[in-house]
Design a protein around this motif. Sequence first.
Motif, PDB file in Angstrom:
ATOM      1  N   GLY A  31       0.749  -1.193  -0.004  1.00 44.39           N
ATOM      2  CA  GLY A  31      -0.182   0.088   0.030  1.00 44.39           C
ATOM      3  C   GLY A  31       0.775   1.431   0.051  1.00 44.39           C
ATOM      4  N   HIS A  32       2.049   1.154  -0.166  1.00 46.84           N
ATOM      5  CA  HIS A  32       3.014   2.336  -0.048  1.00 46.84           C
ATOM      6  C   HIS A  32       3.766   2.530  -1.433  1.00 46.84           C
ATOM      7  CE1 HIS A  32       1.611   3.163   3.966  1.00 46.84           C
ATOM      8  NE2 HIS A  32       2.075   1.541   4.187  1.00 46.84           N
ATOM      9  N   ARG A  33       3.371   2.220  -2.747  1.00 45.25           N
ATOM     10  CA  ARG A  33       4.030   2.240  -3.801  1.00 45.25           C
ATOM     11  C   ARG A  33       4.567   3.771  -3.945  1.00 45.25           C
ATOM     12  NH1 ARG A  33       6.755  -1.035  -3.963  1.00 45.25           N
ATOM     13  NH2 ARG A  33       7.222  -1.404  -6.141  1.00 45.25           N
ATOM     14  N   PRO A  34       5.749   4.131  -4.237  1.00 42.66           N
ATOM     15  CA  PRO A  34       6.285   5.788  -4.214  1.00 42.66           C
ATOM     16  C   PRO A  34       5.682   6.321  -5.550  1.00 42.66           C
ATOM     17  CG  PRO A  34       8.093   3.958  -4.038  1.00 42.66           C
ATOM     18  CD  PRO A  34       6.810   3.294  -4.111  1.00 42.66           C
ATOM     19  N   PRO A  35       5.034   7.320  -5.686  1.00 40.43           N
ATOM     20  CA  PRO A  35       4.370   8.128  -6.781  1.00 40.43           C
ATOM     21  C   PRO A  35       5.412   8.009  -8.137  1.00 40.43           C
ATOM     22  CG  PRO A  35       5.070   9.686  -5.126  1.00 40.43           C
ATOM     23  CD  PRO A  35       5.162   8.472  -4.352  1.00 40.43           C
ATOM     24  N   GLU A  36       6.528   7.971  -7.731  1.00 41.80           N
ATOM     25  CA  GLU A  36       7.654   7.993  -8.863  1.00 41.80           C
ATOM     26  C   GLU A  36       7.445   6.633  -9.545  1.00 41.80           C
ATOM     27  OE1 GLU A  36       9.348  10.859  -5.833  1.00 41.80           O
ATOM     28  OE2 GLU A  36       8.543   8.821  -5.708  1.00 41.80           O
ATOM     29  N   ILE A  37       7.035   5.702  -8.744  1.00 41.20           N
ATOM     30  CA  ILE A  37       6.853   4.182  -9.506  1.00 41.20           C
ATOM     31  C   ILE A  37       5.562   4.238 -10.260  1.00 41.20           C
ATOM     32  CG2 ILE A  37       6.533   1.903  -9.111  1.00 41.20           C
ATOM     33  CD1 ILE A  37       8.617   1.833  -7.272  1.00 41.20           C
ATOM     34  N   THR A  86       0.865  -8.001 -23.822  1.00 44.42           N
ATOM     35  CA  THR A  86       1.364  -8.471 -22.737  1.00 44.42           C
ATOM     36  C   THR A  86       2.633  -8.044 -21.883  1.00 44.42           C
ATOM     37  OG1 THR A  86       0.156 -10.582 -23.333  1.00 44.42           O
ATOM     38  CG2 THR A  86       1.838 -10.762 -21.714  1.00 44.42           C
ATOM     39  N   VAL A  87       2.606  -7.829 -20.599  1.00 39.61           N
ATOM     40  CA  VAL A  87       3.660  -7.080 -19.917  1.00 39.61           C
ATOM     41  C   VAL A  87       4.226  -8.210 -18.999  1.00 39.61           C
ATOM     42  CG1 VAL A  87       4.451  -5.682 -18.202  1.00 39.61           C
ATOM     43  CG2 VAL A  87       2.583  -4.953 -19.848  1.00 39.61           C
ATOM     44  N   LEU A  88       5.530  -8.661 -19.115  1.00 38.87           N
ATOM     45  CA  LEU A  88       6.217  -9.500 -18.536  1.00 38.87           C
ATOM     46  C   LEU A  88       6.976  -8.852 -17.481  1.00 38.87           C
ATOM     47  CD1 LEU A  88       7.674 -12.302 -17.768  1.00 38.87           C
ATOM     48  CD2 LEU A  88       9.660 -11.364 -19.280  1.00 38.87           C
ATOM     49  N   GLU A  89       6.551  -9.199 -16.184  1.00 42.57           N
ATOM     50  CA  GLU A  89       6.806  -8.668 -14.877  1.00 42.57           C
ATOM     51  C   GLU A  89       7.891  -9.727 -14.419  1.00 42.57           C
ATOM     52  OE1 GLU A  89       5.914  -6.094 -10.944  1.00 42.57           O
ATOM     53  OE2 GLU A  89       4.487  -7.732 -11.418  1.00 42.57           O
ATOM     54  N   ILE A  90       9.403  -8.898 -14.335  1.00 45.40           N
ATOM     55  CA  ILE A  90      10.322  -9.831 -13.754  1.00 45.40           C
ATOM     56  C   ILE A  90      10.412  -9.326 -12.286  1.00 45.40           C
ATOM     57  CG2 ILE A  90      12.843  -9.954 -13.541  1.00 45.40           C
ATOM     58  CD1 ILE A  90      12.707  -9.518 -16.725  1.00 45.40           C
ATOM     59  N   GLY A  91      10.290 -10.284 -11.331  1.00 44.47           N
ATOM     60  CA  GLY A  91      10.333  -9.846  -9.736  1.00 44.47           C
ATOM     61  C   GLY A  91       9.112  -9.142  -9.335  1.00 44.47           C
ATOM     62  N   SER A  92       8.095  -9.824  -9.443  1.00 51.36           N
ATOM     63  CA  SER A  92       6.826  -9.348  -9.175  1.00 51.36           C
ATOM     64  C   SER A  92       6.581  -8.955  -7.528  1.00 51.36           C
ATOM     65  CB  SER A  92       5.467 -10.308  -9.464  1.00 51.36           C
ATOM     66  OG  SER A  92       5.632 -10.239 -10.966  1.00 51.36           O
ATOM     67  N   GLY A  93       7.450  -9.915  -6.840  1.00 51.27           N
ATOM     68  CA  GLY A  93       7.290  -9.644  -5.314  1.00 51.27           C
ATOM     69  C   GLY A  93       5.835  -9.706  -4.842  1.00 51.27           C
ATOM     70  N   SER A  94       5.237  -8.917  -4.155  1.00 51.97           N
ATOM     71  CA  SER A  94       3.906  -9.180  -3.712  1.00 51.97           C
ATOM     72  C   SER A  94       3.008  -8.798  -4.768  1.00 51.97           C
ATOM     73  CB  SER A  94       3.704  -8.525  -2.395  1.00 51.97           C
ATOM     74  OG  SER A  94       3.968  -7.176  -2.387  1.00 51.97           O
ATOM     75  N   GLY A  95       3.222  -8.236  -5.839  1.00 53.21           N
ATOM     76  CA  GLY A  95       2.497  -8.105  -6.960  1.00 53.21           C
ATOM     77  C   GLY A  95       1.670  -6.704  -7.071  1.00 53.21           C
ATOM     78  N   GLN A  96       2.231  -5.705  -6.213  1.00 57.02           N
ATOM     79  CA  GLN A  96       1.415  -4.606  -6.327  1.00 57.02           C
ATOM     80  C   GLN A  96       1.897  -3.578  -7.573  1.00 57.02           C
ATOM     81  OE1 GLN A  96       1.752  -2.214  -2.210  1.00 57.02           O
ATOM     82  NE2 GLN A  96       3.668  -3.364  -2.265  1.00 57.02           N
ATOM     83  N   ASP A  97       2.705  -3.814  -8.271  1.00 59.67           N
ATOM     84  CA  ASP A  97       3.091  -3.022  -9.499  1.00 59.67           C
ATOM     85  C   ASP A  97       1.943  -3.913 -10.366  1.00 59.67           C
ATOM     86  OD1 ASP A  97       4.840  -1.435  -8.362  1.00 59.67           O
ATOM     87  OD2 ASP A  97       6.718  -2.457  -9.015  1.00 59.67           O
ATOM     88  N   ALA A  98       2.171  -4.961 -10.497  1.00 59.62           N
ATOM     89  CA  ALA A  98       1.154  -5.733 -11.558  1.00 59.62           C
ATOM     90  C   ALA A  98      -0.392  -5.383 -11.231  1.00 59.62           C
ATOM     91  CB  ALA A  98       1.388  -7.300 -11.312  1.00 59.62           C
ATOM     92  N   ASP A  99      -0.710  -5.448 -10.006  1.00 57.72           N
ATOM     93  CA  ASP A  99      -2.010  -4.857  -9.593  1.00 57.72           C
ATOM     94  C   ASP A  99      -2.300  -3.507 -10.498  1.00 57.72           C
ATOM     95  OD1 ASP A  99      -2.235  -7.280  -8.248  1.00 57.72           O
ATOM     96  OD2 ASP A  99      -2.110  -5.977  -6.317  1.00 57.72           O
ATOM     97  N   ILE A 103      14.145   9.661  -4.770  1.00 58.61           N
ATOM     98  CA  ILE A 103      14.735   9.139  -3.527  1.00 58.61           C
ATOM     99  C   ILE A 103      13.691   8.522  -2.573  1.00 58.61           C
ATOM    100  CG2 ILE A 103      15.635   9.796  -1.172  1.00 58.61           C
ATOM    101  CD1 ILE A 103      17.456  10.648  -3.470  1.00 58.61           C
ATOM    102  N   GLY A 104      14.067   7.128  -2.505  1.00 52.82           N
ATOM    103  CA  GLY A 104      13.142   5.986  -1.780  1.00 52.82           C
ATOM    104  C   GLY A 104      13.284   5.810  -0.343  1.00 52.82           C
ATOM    105  N   ARG A 105      12.764   4.937   0.210  1.00 53.75           N
ATOM    106  CA  ARG A 105      12.985   4.337   1.749  1.00 53.75           C
ATOM    107  C   ARG A 105      14.380   4.533   1.902  1.00 53.75           C
ATOM    108  NH1 ARG A 105      11.841  -0.099   3.282  1.00 53.75           N
ATOM    109  NH2 ARG A 105      11.856  -1.210   1.373  1.00 53.75           N
ATOM    110  N   ASP A 106      14.586   4.900   3.289  1.00 54.85           N
ATOM    111  CA  ASP A 106      15.882   4.859   3.833  1.00 54.85           C
ATOM    112  C   ASP A 106      17.154   5.722   3.032  1.00 54.85           C
ATOM    113  OD1 ASP A 106      15.114   2.798   5.793  1.00 54.85           O
ATOM    114  OD2 ASP A 106      15.507   1.370   4.580  1.00 54.85           O
ATOM    115  N   ASN A 107      16.498   6.792   2.119  1.00 51.45           N
ATOM    116  CA  ASN A 107      17.098   7.843   1.477  1.00 51.45           C
ATOM    117  C   ASN A 107      18.225   6.944   0.455  1.00 51.45           C
ATOM    118  OD1 ASN A 107      16.629  10.148   2.869  1.00 51.45           O
ATOM    119  ND2 ASN A 107      17.815   9.739   4.656  1.00 51.45           N
ATOM    120  N   VAL A 108      17.471   6.002  -0.076  1.00 52.21           N
ATOM    121  CA  VAL A 108      18.232   5.442  -1.290  1.00 52.21           C
ATOM    122  C   VAL A 108      17.863   6.105  -2.763  1.00 52.21           C
ATOM    123  CG1 VAL A 108      18.251   3.120  -2.859  1.00 52.21           C
ATOM    124  CG2 VAL A 108      18.203   3.044  -0.129  1.00 52.21           C
TER     125      VAL A 108
END
Length: 202
Positions: free
Chosen positions: A31-37, A53-66, A186-191
């Motif tokens: 629930g915390h996708r950065p606005p930049e993403i 079709t979009v291939l997603e590499i590294g979907s993780g928990s799927g928020q970007d795919a959603d 700039i993302g979490r932890d100033n990365v």
Amino acid sequence: MKISDSALKNMHRTIESYEASAREYNAIVAGHRPPEIEDALRRMMQLVPAGGTVLEIGSGSGQDADFVEALGGVVRRTDAVQAFLDLQAERGKKGELLNVVTDALGGPYSAVLAMCVLIHVDRAQIAPVLRKVFNALEPGGVFLVAMRIGEGETNDDYHTVYWAKDRFAEALAAAGLHTQWSSQWIGRDNVTWANFLACRPL
């Protein structure tokens, strides 16, 4: 290209670490996708034809795919970590095991998406991985990727490689992918991160 023993060791350690921490990781990012993403995903979808079709590499928990599916996209969700696919399956989302370094990507796809995941690919493997992405795209297809910006790499539980923004743009170009747009944020932890939207020429 042969994968070195150290690169394989780093890759397996990173996957094992995510297997053990997938739920904890999901609790942090859910629930915390950065606005930049989200902005980058919208830009990508403007270039994807209806039904593509979009291939997603590294979907993780799927928020970007959603998010992409909410924009009308058709996503093939993949990850090298079974625990992430299990999390998605719990809410009715189907994903497949796929390791971008060792597995074939299939295709052709209208787009390939790899947000904050190629940071775990050994520096020596980036060129062959980007070439695989090029080959998986249909002519005119687009590639959206987010990379950590900086120098060097870390070799703790999660092997992470940092890139200078211009050096990664050069790697994209060497693979035949033409950068159309990029941004730094700039993302979490100033990365510091950079998004790159590139295309396979027609």
